[in-house]
Design an enzyme around this catalytic site. Sequence first.
Site, PDB file in Angstrom:
ATOM      1  CD  GLU A 180     -12.324  -0.096   2.833  1.00  0.00           C
ATOM      2  OE1 GLU A 180     -11.332   0.033   2.235  1.00  0.00           O
ATOM      3  OE2 GLU A 180     -12.418   0.039   4.160  1.00  0.00           O
ATOM      4  CG  ASP A 195      -2.451   0.379   1.034  1.00  0.00           C
ATOM      5  OD1 ASP A 195      -2.793   0.632   0.021  1.00  0.00           O
ATOM      6  OD2 ASP A 195      -3.294   0.113   1.940  1.00  0.00           O
TER       7      ASP A 195
END
Length: 281
Positions: free
Chosen positions: A184, A85
């Site tokens: 998400e 990430d």
Amino acid sequence: MNKRITTATFRKMKQDKQKISMLTAYDYPTGKMLDSSGIDGILVGDSLGMVVLGYEDTTQVTMEDMIHHIKAVSRGVTHALVVGDMPFLSYHMGIAESVRNAGRIIQEGHVQAVKLEGGQEILEDVKAIIKAGIPVMGHLGLTPQSIHSLGGYFIQGKTAEQAQKLIQDAKALEEAGIFALVLECVPAELANLISSQLSIPTIGIGSGKGCDGQILVTHDLLGIYQGKSPRFVKRYGEIGTMIEKAVSRYIQEVKQELFPGEKQSFHVDTEMMEKLYGGGK
Ligand code: KIV
């Protein structure tokens, strides 16, 4: 174990309608265990800020935090695709800086791809990173690095306007060349529609079963993280409770002089000990 999973494998899995399984990891043993369990992809997510480092949210996570944990995970993984990430502000300070930071994650972290949160506003950074030969995973919907502007951890894309923006962002990212897209906290119907309109795989978290794959934070799934878990989490274990029970037993046994026992002790012969005790006399 068979061949290493790559970004091309992810694309092929979508074409073959095979669901992709992903989880997060932040250290060497977890990376190794997930890998030998047969997981397809591992994300060293900036969620490590909350579940491992005890930060309040992911905006406190730095490049140094990420590199340290990414290195540890990648040492333990030989089969799964590992994605690192990019933390808050590591791709917002100019294109050169974004490419440099993505490059550090690949070069120092030894992973195969990076993940960035955001849509059309980060498109030029995404394109430049891909141009440098680095595969990019996108992340739309609830983007925790924007928690202060989103105002909380809410479902995204509930109005027609928000939904349109998500679809446009997803298409723009696909066109820019990303190999997969995390969705998400997007309503299941919308995530389904986006997944059907893209040729790259979508990886859902709180976005229903229509996505091409699923990801969860391992600490939530295993019950290691003791804070509040989102509603979309399913607990497959209660490792946190197991750890507490085992540690309480250890404490009791130390206090009651039950540990260490004979089995955990080493001995020398009595003659030698007598010499030591008598040595000063
Ligand atoms: O940081 C993270 O763990 C993530 C996943 C929840 C997708 O971004």
